[in-house]
Design an enzyme around this catalytic site. Structure first.
Site, PDB file in Angstrom:
ATOM      1  N   GLN A  88      35.975  60.195  18.594  1.00 13.74           N
ATOM      2  CA  GLN A  88      36.768  60.196  19.670  1.00 13.74           C
ATOM      3  C   GLN A  88      36.104  60.025  21.113  1.00 13.74           C
ATOM      4  O   GLN A  88      34.446  60.360  21.079  1.00 13.74           O
ATOM      5  CB  GLN A  88      37.520  62.024  20.418  1.00 13.74           C
ATOM      6  CG  GLN A  88      35.964  62.971  19.967  1.00 13.74           C
ATOM      7  CD  GLN A  88      36.780  64.386  20.023  1.00 13.74           C
ATOM      8  OE1 GLN A  88      38.408  64.627  19.699  1.00 13.74           O
ATOM      9  NE2 GLN A  88      36.623  64.967  18.723  1.00 13.74           N
ATOM     10  N   GLU A 143      33.873  73.204  22.278  1.00 14.81           N
ATOM     11  CA  GLU A 143      33.115  73.774  23.448  1.00 14.81           C
ATOM     12  C   GLU A 143      32.765  75.393  23.459  1.00 14.81           C
ATOM     13  O   GLU A 143      31.323  75.430  23.967  1.00 14.81           O
ATOM     14  CB  GLU A 143      34.591  73.899  24.294  1.00 14.81           C
ATOM     15  CG  GLU A 143      35.400  74.301  24.592  1.00 14.81           C
ATOM     16  CD  GLU A 143      36.114  74.182  25.693  1.00 14.81           C
ATOM     17  OE1 GLU A 143      35.671  74.827  27.394  1.00 14.81           O
ATOM     18  OE2 GLU A 143      37.348  73.454  25.576  1.00 14.81           O
ATOM     19  N   ASP A 163      33.111  72.444  13.552  1.00 12.36           N
ATOM     20  CA  ASP A 163      33.742  71.865  14.140  1.00 12.36           C
ATOM     21  C   ASP A 163      33.197  69.795  13.856  1.00 12.36           C
ATOM     22  O   ASP A 163      32.390  70.289  13.218  1.00 12.36           O
ATOM     23  CB  ASP A 163      33.447  71.537  16.056  1.00 12.36           C
ATOM     24  CG  ASP A 163      34.367  70.026  16.924  1.00 12.36           C
ATOM     25  OD1 ASP A 163      35.048  71.145  17.093  1.00 12.36           O
ATOM     26  OD2 ASP A 163      33.660  69.586  16.754  1.00 12.36           O
ATOM     27  N   ASP A 194      34.015  68.321   8.622  1.00 10.45           N
ATOM     28  CA  ASP A 194      35.950  68.659   8.498  1.00 10.45           C
ATOM     29  C   ASP A 194      35.664  69.952   8.201  1.00 10.45           C
ATOM     30  O   ASP A 194      35.167  70.227   7.380  1.00 10.45           O
ATOM     31  CB  ASP A 194      36.165  67.073   7.883  1.00 10.45           C
ATOM     32  CG  ASP A 194      37.348  67.003   7.695  1.00 10.45           C
ATOM     33  OD1 ASP A 194      38.083  67.408   8.569  1.00 10.45           O
ATOM     34  OD2 ASP A 194      38.253  67.778   6.728  1.00 10.45           O
ATOM     35  N   ALA A 195      36.801  70.455   9.118  1.00  9.07           N
ATOM     36  CA  ALA A 195      37.460  72.346   8.464  1.00  9.07           C
ATOM     37  C   ALA A 195      37.753  71.793   7.518  1.00  9.07           C
ATOM     38  O   ALA A 195      38.020  73.027   6.268  1.00  9.07           O
ATOM     39  CB  ALA A 195      38.261  72.155   9.643  1.00  9.07           C
ATOM     40  N   ASP A 212      41.661  75.795  16.657  1.00  9.73           N
ATOM     41  CA  ASP A 212      42.025  75.559  17.594  1.00  9.73           C
ATOM     42  C   ASP A 212      40.618  74.257  17.936  1.00  9.73           C
ATOM     43  O   ASP A 212      39.814  73.327  17.766  1.00  9.73           O
ATOM     44  CB  ASP A 212      39.926  76.432  18.751  1.00  9.73           C
ATOM     45  CG  ASP A 212      40.222  75.527  20.286  1.00  9.73           C
ATOM     46  OD1 ASP A 212      41.332  74.745  20.664  1.00  9.73           O
ATOM     47  OD2 ASP A 212      39.024  75.985  20.783  1.00  9.73           O
TER      48      ASP A 212
END
Length: 367
Positions: A88, A143, A163, A194-195, A212
């Site tokens: 991203q 974050e 994350d 990767d979750a 989240d």
């Protein structure tokens, strides 16, 4: 002789008085000119300041396309960082109305001045409804703010934050120092993966799992983490008895709740026995935002006073947004939204996903 002297003296005094009056007039005139000059200089300064402000206001604006015909625009005083990871685009800007703003794939993720609304909302309701949460798994949350809120609960012994994007995590640790204490906590385990893969491979179970995640966008890194197959086959088996899933579910406003909120709600309703939607207004998101809790055990009826009691006894530090009264208000969705949720039939799958307007980096790379 004596008389002449007196007359001469009187004439001299009169002459001096005349000069004095003329001098006073000249001084007054000079002072008046100085005041006029000062006023003109002040007016010129104000004019220049207004011109500079106007130039600044016109030169730096951030524009997010919310819909094809709807854009969210706000002033930017400084661009702090522009970059991109494998997954991203990453931007950090200093905004005028919201302070520091984190943008992923061109969409606002978090704003300095109101991020506590989102992060307290996604974390504390589930942890307060759980009788004794000791372990928390966070999907996303790069974050660190979600981990920060979970770690406020004294009963929580372990928080796993997973994350997929190492660059986002490193960037946030460097630039968003308000979460430094959370990142350094011995109770936090940071995993870059990767979750979906992490949950599938791990042997642990958790009392609360928090989604989240980025909004589901076409080509984005995590839209599959909103699907029924993921919830049913991978996530649900990783919850302890009495465990709770809570996920962010996108905009939940009068005009926006049909985008993904109602679909995510119905997908969870088809997967878990008990599902609780709630929402709150987040100013920097320019909309009401929605979350959904889900469990196979019934959510207890907790009164406002009990919520405040649990906050006081479980949470270390002050909450800025959530209390018993606020949580009651968040659970009271308006009639229009409730009607949509009750009648929603769409189920979120890999082949029939709904997306927020916009495209992720993977989609752009295909162009």
């Amino acid at each position: 002789m004596h008389t002449k002297i007196e007359i001469k003296h009187a004439q001299t005094s009169k002459h001096d008085s005349l000069h004095e009056k003329r001098g006073q007039k000249l001084v007054g005139l000079f002072n008046g000119m100085e005041k006029v000059k000062e006023k003109e200089e002040e007016e010129e300064h104000v004019k220049n300041c207004k011109q500079q402000q106007q130039q600044q206001r016109c030169s730096l604006w951030f524009e997010e396309e919310v819909e094809r015909d709807l854009r969210w625009v706000y002033g930017i005083s400084k661009i702090l960082h522009i970059g991109a990871s494998e997954f991203q685009t990453i931007e950090l800007v200093q905004s005028v109305p919201f302070g520091k703003v984190l943008l992923l794939d061109g969409k606002l993720q978090s704003a300095e001045l109101d991020e506590f609304v989102y992060h307290e909302s996604i974390v504390h309701p589930a942890l307060l409804y759980h009788s004794n949460p000791k372990s928390v798994f966070i999907m996303g949350g790069g974050e660190g703010s979600t981990a920060r809120e979970a770690l406020k609960h004294s009963c929580v012994k372990k928080v796993v934050m997973c994350d997929i994007d190492q660059e986002v995590v490193d960037f946030c640790r460097h630039h968003m120092t308000e979460n430094a204490e959370a990142f350094s906590s011995p109770r936090l385990e940071l995993v870059i993966n990767d979750a979906r893969a992490e949950l599938e491979s791990c042997n642990e179970k958790f009392d609360v799992i928090i989604g989240d995640l980025n909004d589901p966008v076409d080509g984005g890194p995590c839209f599959t983490l909103y699907t029924q197959s993921f919830y049913m086959n991978i996530l649900k088996p990783k919850l302890n008895f009495g465990g709770i899933l809570v996920t962010q579910a996108g905009p939940a406003g009068i005009l926006s709740h049909r985008e993904v909120y109602s679909s995510i709600y119905n997908t969870l309703r088809q997967t878990f026995k008990y599902v609780v939607p709630y929402a709150a207004h987040v100013p920097s998101f320019a909309d009401t935002w929605g979350w959904v809790m889900a469990s196979d055990q019934a959510f207890p009826m907790i009164k406002m006073e009990e919520t405040n009691y649990r906050i006081q006894n479980r949470i270390q530090g002050e909450l800025h947004f959530l209390d018993g009264q606020t949580l009651c208000a968040m659970l009271a969705l308006n009639k229009h939204v409730w009607k949509t949720l009750a009648g929603e039939t769409h189920i979120f799958t890999e082949d029939s996903a709904r997306f927020i307007h916009g495209h992720g980096r993977a989609f752009k790379n295909q162009k």
